[in-house]
Design a protein around this motif. Sequence first.
Motif, PDB file in Angstrom:
ATOM      1  N   HIS A  11       0.811  -1.219   0.000  1.00  0.00           N
ATOM      2  CA  HIS A  11       0.000   0.000   0.000  1.00  0.00           C
ATOM      3  C   HIS A  11       0.844   1.268   0.000  1.00  0.00           C
ATOM      4  CE1 HIS A  11      -4.027  -1.658   0.427  1.00  0.00           C
ATOM      5  NE2 HIS A  11      -3.573  -2.516   1.306  1.00  0.00           N
ATOM      6  N   ARG A 374      -7.783  -3.811   0.981  1.00  0.00           N
ATOM      7  CA  ARG A 374      -8.107  -2.391   0.938  1.00  0.00           C
ATOM      8  C   ARG A 374      -7.699  -1.725   2.256  1.00  0.00           C
ATOM      9  NH1 ARG A 374     -11.938  -0.494  -2.624  1.00  0.00           N
ATOM     10  NH2 ARG A 374     -13.010   0.696  -1.005  1.00  0.00           N
ATOM     11  N   SER A 400      -7.008   2.777  -0.560  1.00  0.00           N
ATOM     12  CA  SER A 400      -6.271   2.164  -1.665  1.00  0.00           C
ATOM     13  C   SER A 400      -6.618   0.680  -1.752  1.00  0.00           C
ATOM     14  CB  SER A 400      -4.757   2.354  -1.502  1.00  0.00           C
ATOM     15  OG  SER A 400      -4.264   1.608  -0.420  1.00  0.00           O
ATOM     16  N   ASP A 401      -6.654   0.180  -2.981  1.00  0.00           N
ATOM     17  CA  ASP A 401      -7.027  -1.204  -3.270  1.00  0.00           C
ATOM     18  C   ASP A 401      -5.874  -1.843  -4.026  1.00  0.00           C
ATOM     19  OD1 ASP A 401      -8.081  -3.563  -4.473  1.00  0.00           O
ATOM     20  OD2 ASP A 401     -10.115  -2.774  -4.281  1.00  0.00           O
ATOM     21  N   ASP A 405      -5.301  -2.065  -7.993  1.00  0.00           N
ATOM     22  CA  ASP A 405      -4.290  -1.040  -8.246  1.00  0.00           C
ATOM     23  C   ASP A 405      -4.972   0.311  -8.460  1.00  0.00           C
ATOM     24  OD1 ASP A 405      -1.670  -0.100  -8.513  1.00  0.00           O
ATOM     25  OD2 ASP A 405      -1.774  -0.202 -10.705  1.00  0.00           O
ATOM     26  N   ALA A 406      -5.860   0.656  -7.532  1.00  0.00           N
ATOM     27  CA  ALA A 406      -6.670   1.867  -7.663  1.00  0.00           C
ATOM     28  C   ALA A 406      -6.967   2.437  -6.292  1.00  0.00           C
ATOM     29  CB  ALA A 406      -7.983   1.542  -8.389  1.00  0.00           C
ATOM     30  N   SER A 407      -7.480   3.670  -6.279  1.00  0.00           N
ATOM     31  CA  SER A 407      -7.857   4.327  -5.026  1.00  0.00           C
ATOM     32  C   SER A 407      -9.127   5.131  -5.238  1.00  0.00           C
ATOM     33  CB  SER A 407      -6.745   5.256  -4.529  1.00  0.00           C
ATOM     34  OG  SER A 407      -5.605   4.534  -4.121  1.00  0.00           O
ATOM     35  N   ARG A 427      -5.758   7.305 -10.247  1.00  0.00           N
ATOM     36  CA  ARG A 427      -4.572   6.492  -9.984  1.00  0.00           C
ATOM     37  C   ARG A 427      -4.646   5.916  -8.578  1.00  0.00           C
ATOM     38  NH1 ARG A 427       0.294  10.033 -10.465  1.00  0.00           N
ATOM     39  NH2 ARG A 427       1.148   7.970 -10.860  1.00  0.00           N
ATOM     40  N   ARG A 428      -3.797   4.916  -8.319  1.00  0.00           N
ATOM     41  CA  ARG A 428      -3.623   4.443  -6.952  1.00  0.00           C
ATOM     42  C   ARG A 428      -2.854   5.504  -6.166  1.00  0.00           C
ATOM     43  NH1 ARG A 428       0.397   2.691  -4.077  1.00  0.00           N
ATOM     44  NH2 ARG A 428       1.757   2.666  -5.910  1.00  0.00           N
TER      45      ARG A 428
END
Length: 445
Positions: A11, A374, A400-401, A405-407, A427-428
């Motif tokens: 993370h 997450r 964040s995930d 690969d995302a937020s 984006r992440r």
Amino acid sequence: MALEKPFISGHFSPVSDEITGHDLKIRGTLPPELNGRYFRNGHNPKPGITPSHWFRGAGMLHGIRLTDGRAEWYRNRWVRTPFLEGVPFTGTELEVSAAATNIIFHGGRYLALQEANLPYEVSAELDTLGVHDFGGKLTSAMTAHPKEDPETGELHFFSYSPFPPHLSYYVADASGDIVRSEIVEGAGPSLMHDFAITREHVVFIDSPVVFDHAEQSGIPYRWHDEVPLRIGVLPRAGGWTTWYEVPDQAALLHVANAYTDARGRIVLEAPRLDRSSWESSWKWWVGAPGYGTSPATGSTLHRWIIDPATGTVTTEAVNDLVTEFPSINDAHTGADYRYSYAIAFPGSGLSGYHTAKFDTRTGRQRLFAHGEGRMPGEAVFAPAEGGTAEDDGYLLTIVSDLEADASELLVLDAGDLSEVAAVELPRRVPAGIHGHWIPDAHQSA
């Protein structure tokens, strides 16, 4: 090649560039009264750089602009300081800052903070404007955790140092002009990351984590068994600081709040770390052998009650959840309050990360589970329009995930912790440190 340090992996993996996204997609319905900016700071070293300590990564700001039920933009920007460009921090050049811990808005300025340095001013679009020394009145470092009095608008903050004088206290008025500065007598060379105010007092924390040349991680502080936890109480009206020794040795990294009760006692609430918890967390922060899975190990919410009439301090456990990054409705800073919020880390019967809400009167707690892979950030309170209860409002946190690969910027109801909306970010976003919700009304005041 795999990243070896925990604070630049998973993370916390840094991003390599700056981007801007507009008209962001929203899940659910974003409350139209949320007009303002959510800004958050965190460590994000440049590509190819592995700092010796989590706290020594260069600062990157992330911001989301909300207006009329829309998410107008997201942007991320490094704070452009000499440290970012490779100038080493020596402890003598106050402008060589990572500027990576917090971002506040006060006196018409957005200030990126790191406690060993001067603040850096940035624009409403997160562009770096330069070092800020309060018109030359601040000649020492500034804490990353100043406290704004919701009644007076004054900003209270401090500067600490391993060398005498160890502690200085400052007050800036609502316009951002320093109107009070003084040395606080009796402090030691401890790592003093946070503090508290009440309506009548300033509350300092002198912990057993003290300056030590033997520590080679880049942050020269270590736990010392012979040093007690002490709490210093300074009258805001003026006078001497009284230091109270706490029988229960512990360290406090962050404070939830403090207030003076009806009996004149000072009540302080914060996550507590014993020696084992502190050293386990430190191993993660430096990437030492044997580090655990998260930056917070064993810290649990406690209450300290300082009684000036008897000169005693009592300690009470509030609950046994492993929590850190406490927050409150800032309108209750320094006053009697009921609710606090925090990140609940895996452990104490919890699997995965949660956002937690604590009722300090009844001991009840609520949890919002974020799900496998997450991780949420600090829960920042944003008041609801026309709200009357302390928890009438929303909690904002970047989640964040790893798998996706995302937020997203998640908006929770601060009352029952139900999901209200989520803003999908382009984006992440790496797990970060501290930030604030800055309503448009504050920016134009």
